[in-house]
Design a protein around this motif. Structure first.
Motif, PDB file in Angstrom:
ATOM      1  N   MET A  40     -65.478  78.412  77.950  1.00 51.12           N
ATOM      2  CA  MET A  40     -65.791  77.820  79.248  1.00 51.12           C
ATOM      3  C   MET A  40     -64.521  77.379  79.960  1.00 51.12           C
ATOM      4  SD  MET A  40     -69.265  75.680  78.327  1.00 51.12           S
ATOM      5  CE  MET A  40     -69.086  74.657  79.759  1.00 51.12           C
ATOM      6  N   PHE A  41     -63.616  76.750  79.239  1.00 49.83           N
ATOM      7  CA  PHE A  41     -62.350  76.306  79.816  1.00 49.83           C
ATOM      8  C   PHE A  41     -61.543  77.501  80.315  1.00 49.83           C
ATOM      9  CE2 PHE A  41     -57.871  74.987  79.428  1.00 49.83           C
ATOM     10  CZ  PHE A  41     -57.887  73.893  80.271  1.00 49.83           C
ATOM     11  N   LEU A  43     -62.716  80.404  81.296  1.00 46.91           N
ATOM     12  CA  LEU A  43     -63.367  80.944  82.489  1.00 46.91           C
ATOM     13  C   LEU A  43     -63.053  80.106  83.723  1.00 46.91           C
ATOM     14  CD1 LEU A  43     -66.837  81.991  81.057  1.00 46.91           C
ATOM     15  CD2 LEU A  43     -65.014  83.495  81.868  1.00 46.91           C
ATOM     16  N   VAL A  44     -63.069  78.797  83.578  1.00 39.12           N
ATOM     17  CA  VAL A  44     -62.753  77.916  84.716  1.00 39.12           C
ATOM     18  C   VAL A  44     -61.310  78.117  85.159  1.00 39.12           C
ATOM     19  CG1 VAL A  44     -62.453  75.496  85.394  1.00 39.12           C
ATOM     20  CG2 VAL A  44     -64.517  76.204  84.203  1.00 39.12           C
ATOM     21  N   VAL A  45     -60.390  78.140  84.213  1.00 42.62           N
ATOM     22  CA  VAL A  45     -58.977  78.335  84.564  1.00 42.62           C
ATOM     23  C   VAL A  45     -58.777  79.717  85.178  1.00 42.62           C
ATOM     24  CG1 VAL A  45     -56.655  78.569  83.603  1.00 42.62           C
ATOM     25  CG2 VAL A  45     -58.093  76.678  82.901  1.00 42.62           C
ATOM     26  N   ALA A  47     -61.002  81.447  86.892  1.00 39.94           N
ATOM     27  CA  ALA A  47     -61.567  81.413  88.244  1.00 39.94           C
ATOM     28  C   ALA A  47     -60.628  80.712  89.219  1.00 39.94           C
ATOM     29  CB  ALA A  47     -62.929  80.719  88.221  1.00 39.94           C
ATOM     30  N   ILE A  48     -60.051  79.598  88.799  1.00 39.82           N
ATOM     31  CA  ILE A  48     -59.097  78.878  89.650  1.00 39.82           C
ATOM     32  C   ILE A  48     -57.889  79.761  89.936  1.00 39.82           C
ATOM     33  CG2 ILE A  48     -57.494  76.925  89.708  1.00 39.82           C
ATOM     34  CD1 ILE A  48     -59.639  75.328  88.171  1.00 39.82           C
ATOM     35  N   ASP A  49     -57.397  80.457  88.933  1.00 37.74           N
ATOM     36  CA  ASP A  49     -56.260  81.357  89.111  1.00 37.74           C
ATOM     37  C   ASP A  49     -56.609  82.473  90.097  1.00 37.74           C
ATOM     38  OD1 ASP A  49     -53.639  82.455  88.486  1.00 37.74           O
ATOM     39  OD2 ASP A  49     -54.753  84.010  87.396  1.00 37.74           O
TER      40      ASP A  49
END
Length: 63
Positions: A40-41, A43-45, A47-49
């Protein structure tokens, strides 16, 4: 030298008698939770990138 022997002996005793080790099923459950949290972490990073990359590319193409 006796201090080192005493330290090692006490360390082994503590690891054997005083530490509460998790059972195999508890260890598996914890491992699955860590794996899911890590994914999950990531995927979030990711997406932000992706958003920042797109934003900066758009910004630089304006000039």
């Amino acid at each position: 030298m006796s201090n080192i022997k005493s330290y090692l002996s006490e360390t082994v005793e503590e690891m054997r008698d005083k530490v509460s080790w998790p059972s195999y099923s508890e260890l598996q459950n914890s491992s699955v939770l860590v794996l899911i949290g890590s994914l999950m972490f990531a995927l979030v990073v990711g997406a932000i990138d992706f958003v920042f990359d797109g934003s900066l590319e758009w910004f630089y193409n304006q000039f």
